[in-house]
Design a protein around this motif. Structure first.
Motif, PDB file in Angstrom:
ATOM      1  N   ALA A 290       0.905  -1.267  -0.104  1.00  0.00           N
ATOM      2  CA  ALA A 290      -0.244  -0.164  -0.181  1.00  0.00           C
ATOM      3  C   ALA A 290       0.729   1.204   0.015  1.00  0.00           C
ATOM      4  O   ALA A 290       0.593   2.305  -0.862  1.00  0.00           O
ATOM      5  CB  ALA A 290      -0.893  -0.031   1.205  1.00  0.00           C
ATOM      6  N   HIS A 298       0.037   5.275  -7.626  1.00  0.00           N
ATOM      7  CA  HIS A 298      -0.654   4.227  -8.278  1.00  0.00           C
ATOM      8  C   HIS A 298      -2.066   4.062  -7.491  1.00  0.00           C
ATOM      9  O   HIS A 298      -3.201   3.394  -7.883  1.00  0.00           O
ATOM     10  CB  HIS A 298      -0.187   3.035  -8.189  1.00  0.00           C
ATOM     11  CG  HIS A 298       1.034   2.734  -9.109  1.00  0.00           C
ATOM     12  ND1 HIS A 298       1.302   3.734 -10.254  1.00  0.00           N
ATOM     13  CD2 HIS A 298       2.289   2.187  -9.016  1.00  0.00           C
ATOM     14  CE1 HIS A 298       2.330   3.598 -10.774  1.00  0.00           C
ATOM     15  NE2 HIS A 298       3.087   2.443 -10.093  1.00  0.00           N
ATOM     16  N   LEU A 299      -2.074   4.588  -6.015  1.00  0.00           N
ATOM     17  CA  LEU A 299      -3.247   4.366  -5.438  1.00  0.00           C
ATOM     18  C   LEU A 299      -3.256   5.564  -4.466  1.00  0.00           C
ATOM     19  O   LEU A 299      -2.399   6.104  -4.037  1.00  0.00           O
ATOM     20  CB  LEU A 299      -2.914   3.299  -4.560  1.00  0.00           C
ATOM     21  CG  LEU A 299      -4.093   2.595  -3.672  1.00  0.00           C
ATOM     22  CD1 LEU A 299      -5.052   2.199  -4.485  1.00  0.00           C
ATOM     23  CD2 LEU A 299      -3.551   1.592  -2.951  1.00  0.00           C
ATOM     24  N   ASP A 300      -4.476   6.167  -4.251  1.00  0.00           N
ATOM     25  CA  ASP A 300      -4.716   7.330  -3.289  1.00  0.00           C
ATOM     26  C   ASP A 300      -5.046   7.000  -1.981  1.00  0.00           C
ATOM     27  O   ASP A 300      -5.177   5.624  -1.524  1.00  0.00           O
ATOM     28  CB  ASP A 300      -5.929   8.506  -3.680  1.00  0.00           C
ATOM     29  CG  ASP A 300      -7.360   7.764  -3.743  1.00  0.00           C
ATOM     30  OD1 ASP A 300      -7.481   6.587  -3.262  1.00  0.00           O
ATOM     31  OD2 ASP A 300      -8.033   8.178  -4.666  1.00  0.00           O
ATOM     32  N   PRO A 302      -7.576   7.281   0.370  1.00  0.00           N
ATOM     33  CA  PRO A 302      -8.630   6.719   0.555  1.00  0.00           C
ATOM     34  C   PRO A 302      -9.014   5.392   0.043  1.00  0.00           C
ATOM     35  O   PRO A 302      -9.507   4.246   0.730  1.00  0.00           O
ATOM     36  CB  PRO A 302      -9.817   7.665  -0.063  1.00  0.00           C
ATOM     37  CG  PRO A 302      -9.079   8.843   0.151  1.00  0.00           C
ATOM     38  CD  PRO A 302      -7.617   8.682  -0.248  1.00  0.00           C
ATOM     39  N   MET A 303      -8.414   5.064  -1.075  1.00  0.00           N
ATOM     40  CA  MET A 303      -8.571   3.631  -1.539  1.00  0.00           C
ATOM     41  C   MET A 303      -7.664   2.907  -1.089  1.00  0.00           C
ATOM     42  O   MET A 303      -7.812   1.659  -0.802  1.00  0.00           O
ATOM     43  CB  MET A 303      -8.282   3.866  -3.138  1.00  0.00           C
ATOM     44  CG  MET A 303      -8.420   2.427  -3.988  1.00  0.00           C
ATOM     45  SD  MET A 303     -10.245   1.837  -3.974  1.00  0.00           S
ATOM     46  CE  MET A 303     -10.919   3.022  -4.629  1.00  0.00           C
ATOM     47  N   ALA A 304      -6.499   3.358  -0.548  1.00  0.00           N
ATOM     48  CA  ALA A 304      -5.414   2.427   0.327  1.00  0.00           C
ATOM     49  C   ALA A 304      -6.188   1.795   1.476  1.00  0.00           C
ATOM     50  O   ALA A 304      -6.037   0.645   1.922  1.00  0.00           O
ATOM     51  CB  ALA A 304      -4.092   3.140   0.464  1.00  0.00           C
ATOM     52  N   GLU A 306      -9.206   1.831   2.168  1.00  0.00           N
ATOM     53  CA  GLU A 306     -10.514   0.937   1.819  1.00  0.00           C
ATOM     54  C   GLU A 306     -10.003  -0.535   1.590  1.00  0.00           C
ATOM     55  O   GLU A 306     -10.556  -1.557   1.957  1.00  0.00           O
ATOM     56  CB  GLU A 306     -11.196   1.530   0.594  1.00  0.00           C
ATOM     57  CG  GLU A 306     -12.505   0.344   0.371  1.00  0.00           C
ATOM     58  CD  GLU A 306     -13.343   1.154  -0.771  1.00  0.00           C
ATOM     59  OE1 GLU A 306     -14.089   0.415  -1.520  1.00  0.00           O
ATOM     60  OE2 GLU A 306     -13.249   2.499  -1.166  1.00  0.00           O
ATOM     61  N   THR A 307      -8.929  -0.453   0.584  1.00  0.00           N
ATOM     62  CA  THR A 307      -8.237  -1.849   0.267  1.00  0.00           C
ATOM     63  C   THR A 307      -7.591  -2.558   1.440  1.00  0.00           C
ATOM     64  O   THR A 307      -8.020  -3.823   1.550  1.00  0.00           O
ATOM     65  CB  THR A 307      -7.259  -1.683  -0.725  1.00  0.00           C
ATOM     66  OG1 THR A 307      -7.705  -0.924  -1.874  1.00  0.00           O
ATOM     67  CG2 THR A 307      -6.332  -2.826  -1.205  1.00  0.00           C
ATOM     68  N   SER A 310     -10.701  -3.806   3.736  1.00  0.00           N
ATOM     69  CA  SER A 310     -11.404  -4.861   3.105  1.00  0.00           C
ATOM     70  C   SER A 310     -10.957  -6.274   3.102  1.00  0.00           C
ATOM     71  O   SER A 310     -11.520  -7.305   2.652  1.00  0.00           O
ATOM     72  CB  SER A 310     -11.994  -4.485   1.806  1.00  0.00           C
ATOM     73  OG  SER A 310     -10.925  -4.510   0.712  1.00  0.00           O
TER      74      SER A 310
END
Length: 316
Positions: A290, A298-300, A302-304, A306-307, A310
């Motif tokens: 991450a 490659h990843l912001d 919030p998405m990191a 969430e990933t 999850s």
């Protein structure tokens, strides 16, 4: 044994002050000639660690001096270039890297970089939970000297009442512990900067330590080393203090900002290097992956988050 500190940044300056504080003759060399000239003239520490008086026995060297022990205090990504440029002046001394990181492109730690450039060198690293300002002020600090072969003479030469030097022959464990904790410190900083709270930070530290241990064991490290000063000790320090550049960089990222481009944040390059190596080894490194993805764009954040949240809740 004579000691030279090569690198006038905060950590190099702090070590030079601490080692010369008892009257021992120590030399400090800085690539920044103007800063070195100011230190020589004013007898005050330089711009990287300002406001401290320099002991009388500390010499600010104009050129890289001859010494029995050379402490190379340059960032991990610059160790190779420094040695390639100056290695011929370091052939007769023990070379001790003070960097904490993994070289991008090779996956090598600082000791391995030294031996790859200078195969006959007596190479070591100095690592552990420490902040430059604490060392410079004489506050009690414990570090680990990792060296293959007889490390006792170097250990004795560097040991001071407030600067406790322990030794280990587990070079892999020591250099990996010091490097990998920087990745987790960035993750811990993101947790705080993004407002996830102290409980989330504690989870990052615990799961991060498990991640560090998995990778380090695969690289030949001993479990006891990771549980000591150079692993767990350094991890706790850098994940809980704003003095840590890696933690502070993570806080900025968590708030939606960017780390200071001029600051040395070793965990960024280390995360990218380790993520690539771990993929080849088939290791599960979610936090490292991450941080690598975020810092490579490659990843912001919030998405990191969430990933990571999850992921299936498996066995502890």
């Amino acid at each position: 044994m004579s000691i030279s500190v090569l690198g006038g940044g905060a950590f190099g300056t702090a070590l030079a002050i601490a080692l010369s504080g008892d009257g021992s003759e120590v030399s400090l060399w800085s690539r920044d000639r103007l800063d070195a000239d100011r230190m020589r003239e004013t007898r005050m520490s330089g711009k990287a660690l300002p406001g401290l008086s320099l002991p009388a026995s500390l010499t600010i060297a104009r050129d890289i001096p001859q010494a029995d022990i050379a402490l190379v205090a340059v960032p991990a990504q610059r160790v190779r270039a420094f040695l390639e440029e100056n290695g011929e002046r370091l052939t007769d001394c023990a070379i001790v890297s003070c960097a904490k990181g993994i070289e991008r492109g090779t996956g090598l730690g600082p000791v391995d970089v030294i031996t790859s450039v200078l195969p006959s060198a007596r190479a070591a690293c100095l690592t552990g939970p420490s902040f430059a300002v604490d060392i410079a002020r004489g506050l009690p600090t414990a570090l680990v000297l990792a060296m293959r072969g007889d490390a006792e003479p170097v250990q004795r030469a560097l040991n001071r009442p407030a600067l406790r030097i322990y030794r280990t022959s587990d070079v892999s464990g020591a250099q990996l512990g010091g490097a990998l904790k920087n990745i987790i410190a960035i993750a811990a900083g993101i947790a705080i900067g993004a407002g996830l709270g102290d409980s989330a930070r504690a989870s990052v530290i615990a799961r991060g330590f498990a991640e560090m241990s998995r990778y380090a064991r695969q690289r030949g490290a001993e479990t006891e080393t990771l549980q000591g000063l150079s692993g767990l000790g350094d991890l706790v320090l850098t994940c809980t203090s704003e003095k840590s550049r890696n933690f502070s960089a993570g806080v900025l990222l968590g708030k939606g900002g960017s780390p200071d481009a001029d600051a040395t944040v070793e965990g960024i390059a280390t995360a990218q290097a380790v993520a690539a190596e771990a993929a080849k080894m088939g290791l599960d490194m979610p936090l490292t992956n991450a941080i690598a993805a975020v810092t490579e764009g490659h990843l912001d954040i919030p998405m990191a988050i969430e990933t990571l949240l999850s992921r299936p809740a498996g066995k502890e």
